[in-house]
Write an enzyme that holds these catalytic residues in place. Structure first.
Site, PDB file in Angstrom:
ATOM      1  N   HIS A  62       0.803  -1.222   0.000  1.00 35.21           N
ATOM      2  CA  HIS A  62       0.000   0.000   0.000  1.00 35.21           C
ATOM      3  C   HIS A  62       0.838   1.275   0.000  1.00 35.21           C
ATOM      4  O   HIS A  62       0.295   2.362  -0.154  1.00 35.21           O
ATOM      5  CB  HIS A  62      -0.942   0.021   1.213  1.00 35.21           C
ATOM      6  N   ARG A  63       2.160   1.171   0.140  1.00 38.84           N
ATOM      7  CA  ARG A  63       2.999   2.367   0.168  1.00 38.84           C
ATOM      8  C   ARG A  63       2.958   3.066  -1.188  1.00 38.84           C
ATOM      9  O   ARG A  63       3.020   2.406  -2.234  1.00 38.84           O
ATOM     10  CB  ARG A  63       4.444   2.008   0.505  1.00 38.84           C
TER      11      ARG A  63
END
Length: 364
Positions: free
Chosen positions: A209-210
């Site tokens: 999700h970064r």
């Protein structure tokens, strides 16, 4: 003596559960501390929030600020405005914040401006990467915190280097691990377990999700293709974070062994992690859980705020270059992955140590 416990996003819920239980147990034997659970609403859908309250036995929030979505600035402003209104009409003796999400920073600032002291659980961790919003949240929060509860000696060392006195730093352990150990007997397979013929040790779990990994569709697709190619055809279970889902919508060529699923409740997600061959992630908290459960973990980042998971645990920093996956997974499949050990005080008693310290600080 009223303590506000702040929760706003999924990682917070695992961290506050053990503190609430410890406060409840203390109250049963005449403890002087009372708490008010303040949910900011930073994560506001059931899959990211509501199910965690139910599974972890966290009571319904006393207050829900219902801030909802928006940009970093919009959420920060909304939380500060609504928390200020609460404190103006019903002040607390302490604002207890956990972790490094927007709610952590926003409530700490608001409390201090009203002369209410702040205690920070999971203080002192640093990645050194200012491109991460969480790093900014950590630094701002720690710059105005009164009392610091740390997970490791490394975190305490970071605080001392910034000029924090020893008497304000308390090495207590890891609240995430308290919750993990307390709930491990209740882990259960997700609904899709049998449908996809998953068996222990014969699948991977990935979470991404970064922004550096998922915001560019081209780079993200290349990473997913490499994950699919290097995992020897084993299923790769991918619970998709809402942020990640936006990029995935436009992708048409995904690996055949990639299994996209909804975000999983705590008990089901950690069942998947516990029985996985390995975890491929860019999360920080998951690296702590894999370390305690002895599951190999490959972190697709160039830095980590939890170096103890690398130095002592089962985690390795692989970086964000997809080409680094192949040699790392070759070592995994050949049985050449480190065993790891559990860091000191990650023993399930952190919540009790925090509450005992708070009583000494607030009710001498």
């Amino acid at each position: 003596m009223l303590v506000d416990i702040i929760a706003g996003a999924r990682p917070n819920f695992m961290k506050i559960a053990t503190i609430i239980r410890a406060l409840q147990r203390k109250a049963e034997t005449g403890g002087k501390l009372k708490y008010r659970l303040v949910h900011t609403g930073q994560h506001y859908d059931a899959s990211m929030s509501g199910a965690f309250f139910e599974q972890l036995g966290i009571p319904a929030p006393d207050v829900n600020l219902e801030v909802g979505g928006g940009t970093q600035a919009e959420q920060t402003a909304g939380i500060m405005t609504r928390y200020e209104q609460l404190l103006a009409t019903s002040p607390s003796a302490l604002c207890l914040v956990v972790g490094d999400v927007t709610s952590t920073m926003a409530c700490a600032i608001t409390a201090q401006k009203l002369c209410i002291p702040v205690a920070h659980v999971e203080a002192g961790i640093r990645s050194g990467d200012w491109s991460m919003p969480e790093e900014i949240n950590r630094m701002v929060t720690d710059s105005i915190t009164n009392w610091f509860f740390t997970t490791s000696e490394w975190a305490g060392s970071n605080l001392r280097k910034s000029g924090i006195e020893d008497e304000r730093i308390f090495l207590v352990g890891n609240t995430m691990i308290d919750t993990l150990l307390a709930n491990m007997p209740k882990f259960s397979p997700p609904e899709f377990w049998d449908k996809h013929d998953l068996t222990p040790g014969n699948y991977f779990v990935t979470t991404l999700h970064r922004p550096a990994n998922v915001d560019s569709a081209g780079a993200f697709a290349e990473m997913l293709q490499e994950i699919g190619r290097c995992t020897s055809g084993l299923p790769v279970v991918f619970p998709v974070h809402p942020r990640t889902a936006k990029t995935l919508r436009d992708m048409i060529d995904l690996p055949d062994n990639l299994l996209l699923v909804e975000p999983q409740p705590y008990l089901q997600f950690n069942y998947l992690v516990k029985h996985a061959k390995a975890v491929i992630t860019d999360s920080g908290g998951i690296t702590e859980e894999t370390t305690v459960m002895g599951v190999p973990c490959l972190t697709l980042r160039n830095n980590t705020e939890r170096p103890e998971t690398v130095e002592q645990g089962t985690n390795e920093l692989i970086g964000t270059d997809p080409a680094a996956l192949s040699p790392a997974l070759d070592r995994l499949f050949s049985g050449d992955w480190k065993q790891g050990t559990v860091p000191p005080l990650w023993d399930g008693k952190t919540g009790e140590r925090i509450v005992a310290t708070l009583e000494q600080l607030l009710c001498p």
